[in-house]
Design an enzyme around this catalytic site. Sequence first.
Site, PDB file in Angstrom:
ATOM      1  N   THR A  32       3.409  -9.588   3.608  1.00 20.61           N
ATOM      2  CA  THR A  32       2.082  -9.601   4.217  1.00 20.61           C
ATOM      3  C   THR A  32       1.037  -9.502   3.106  1.00 20.61           C
ATOM      4  O   THR A  32       1.205  -8.774   2.137  1.00 20.61           O
ATOM      5  CB  THR A  32       1.915  -8.451   5.226  1.00 20.61           C
ATOM      6  OG1 THR A  32       1.846  -7.202   4.538  1.00 20.61           O
ATOM      7  CG2 THR A  32       3.059  -8.429   6.227  1.00 20.61           C
ATOM      8  N   GLY A  33      -0.029 -10.285   3.254  1.00 20.04           N
ATOM      9  CA  GLY A  33      -1.022 -10.347   2.189  1.00 20.04           C
ATOM     10  C   GLY A  33      -0.470 -10.977   0.935  1.00 20.04           C
ATOM     11  O   GLY A  33      -0.848 -10.611  -0.183  1.00 20.04           O
ATOM     12  N   ALA A  51      15.017 -17.035  -3.316  1.00 15.51           N
ATOM     13  CA  ALA A  51      14.770 -16.684  -1.920  1.00 15.51           C
ATOM     14  C   ALA A  51      13.708 -17.601  -1.324  1.00 15.51           C
ATOM     15  O   ALA A  51      12.871 -18.163  -2.040  1.00 15.51           O
ATOM     16  CB  ALA A  51      14.308 -15.234  -1.817  1.00 15.51           C
ATOM     17  N   VAL A  53      10.402 -17.485   0.386  1.00 14.97           N
ATOM     18  CA  VAL A  53       9.348 -16.479   0.443  1.00 14.97           C
ATOM     19  C   VAL A  53       8.263 -16.958   1.413  1.00 14.97           C
ATOM     20  O   VAL A  53       7.719 -18.057   1.259  1.00 14.97           O
ATOM     21  CB  VAL A  53       8.757 -16.222  -0.953  1.00 14.97           C
ATOM     22  CG1 VAL A  53       7.622 -15.208  -0.876  1.00 14.97           C
ATOM     23  CG2 VAL A  53       9.841 -15.731  -1.899  1.00 14.97           C
ATOM     24  N   TYR A 187      -9.536   5.045   3.374  1.00 11.15           N
ATOM     25  CA  TYR A 187      -8.539   4.136   2.807  1.00 11.15           C
ATOM     26  C   TYR A 187      -7.293   4.913   2.382  1.00 11.15           C
ATOM     27  O   TYR A 187      -6.161   4.523   2.712  1.00 11.15           O
ATOM     28  CB  TYR A 187      -9.116   3.383   1.605  1.00 11.15           C
ATOM     29  CG  TYR A 187      -8.064   2.585   0.860  1.00 11.15           C
ATOM     30  CD1 TYR A 187      -7.579   1.392   1.376  1.00 11.15           C
ATOM     31  CD2 TYR A 187      -7.532   3.061  -0.345  1.00 11.15           C
ATOM     32  CE1 TYR A 187      -6.593   0.682   0.710  1.00 11.15           C
ATOM     33  CE2 TYR A 187      -6.550   2.348  -1.015  1.00 11.15           C
ATOM     34  CZ  TYR A 187      -6.086   1.165  -0.482  1.00 11.15           C
ATOM     35  OH  TYR A 187      -5.098   0.467  -1.140  1.00 11.15           O
ATOM     36  N   GLY A 188      -7.486   6.005   1.638  1.00 11.26           N
ATOM     37  CA  GLY A 188      -6.344   6.792   1.189  1.00 11.26           C
ATOM     38  C   GLY A 188      -5.516   7.303   2.349  1.00 11.26           C
ATOM     39  O   GLY A 188      -4.282   7.306   2.298  1.00 11.26           O
ATOM     40  N   SER A 190      -5.296   5.869   5.298  1.00 11.22           N
ATOM     41  CA  SER A 190      -4.598   4.740   5.928  1.00 11.22           C
ATOM     42  C   SER A 190      -3.323   4.402   5.161  1.00 11.22           C
ATOM     43  O   SER A 190      -2.295   4.065   5.759  1.00 11.22           O
ATOM     44  CB  SER A 190      -5.515   3.510   6.012  1.00 11.22           C
ATOM     45  OG  SER A 190      -5.676   2.873   4.754  1.00 11.22           O
ATOM     46  N   LYS A 191      -3.369   4.511   3.836  1.00 10.00           N
ATOM     47  CA  LYS A 191      -2.167   4.249   3.034  1.00 10.00           C
ATOM     48  C   LYS A 191      -1.155   5.392   3.186  1.00 10.00           C
ATOM     49  O   LYS A 191       0.059   5.153   3.190  1.00 10.00           O
ATOM     50  CB  LYS A 191      -2.545   4.055   1.567  1.00 10.00           C
ATOM     51  CG  LYS A 191      -3.474   2.871   1.302  1.00 10.00           C
ATOM     52  CD  LYS A 191      -2.888   1.553   1.800  1.00 10.00           C
ATOM     53  CE  LYS A 191      -1.764   1.055   0.924  1.00 10.00           C
ATOM     54  NZ  LYS A 191      -1.299  -0.299   1.338  1.00 10.00           N
ATOM     55  N   GLY A 220       1.089   2.096  -8.494  1.00 13.43           N
ATOM     56  CA  GLY A 220       0.423   2.865  -9.535  1.00 13.43           C
ATOM     57  C   GLY A 220      -1.026   2.455  -9.650  1.00 13.43           C
ATOM     58  O   GLY A 220      -1.686   2.128  -8.660  1.00 13.43           O
TER      59      GLY A 220
END
Length: 322
Positions: A32-33, A51, A53, A187-188, A190-191, A220
């Site tokens: 995704t994305g 593969a 993709v 955002y943090g 949601s992750k 990272g």
Amino acid sequence: MSPTSPMSSMSRTRSWDVRRLPRADGSTILITGGNAGIGYFVAEQLAGTGATVVLGSRDPAKAEAAMGSIRSRVRGARLRHLRLDLADLASLRTSVDSLETERLDAVVCNAGVALDEPPRRWTGDGNELMFGTNHLGHFALTRWLAPLLSAAPAARVVTVGSFAARSERLDLDDPQSGRDYRPKRTYGRSKLAQMTFGFELDRRLRAAGSPVLSVVAHPGGALDSLTPSRPPVHVRSAGARLRGLPAGLLVQGKEAGAWPAVRAVLDPGVGGGQLWGPTVFGLRGEPRLEPVRDHFADARVAARLWDLSRDLTGVEPSFEPR
């Protein structure tokens, strides 16, 4: 992967080399994305393994540009585009139906929205945009992908989290950030919700006796200024490269940021419920197994998040053993 999986050809005793990936011929992997950022480099690297993709993307033109870039670098790349909008929950079942494949060997849940400033924005389903896309969209997508993943010998759900989740805690009494909306914190969170779901999914897969594995990875610190150019997907100027050099002591580009997710997909030694990230302080370097922090995998919080996600999406991932 099991001995019968197309992604299990690498010996368990061989050291991992990010530039000499094992073959994955015959596998089908959805990202995704996959048209930009970390997702693009995951797609490019996996395309080199043989593969098929599948790039999940809302924008066909951007997906075509990404596939053109990959083909220019990977001879014989097997690529497809899947129109996928994680902010539109009702569209996801139709999108999965259009995959037209009998099985899926892995999905990399990578796509995400990051807003830098107010105002708060919403999905068409009425959910806060980052929580609704990054977490709820992938939660619902996993429901519709479950039969295809279960049909593979030993499929993997790889959730791409974020270093930003380390300092956050979920507020499940206010998951949509209605009381105090701060974009970076939202955002943090949601992750963190994504990562919590990834660990909870593996617990439920094991309880169900499913061969599917759920693995969590994070890139990272991955900056555009340290990312090699892939025109027209990403173009880095000489000035941006020079300005980014000092940061390279601590963080890395998005090509390297893709390495943990790629290893989580391909390495037969990877286990369910594991967390993979960069070697150096979790910010840069080759992928390594990391300890799972308590707040990533709190079973009580995870159960509440699961129930909340089911109620907000109207679906629930369920994997039946073969």
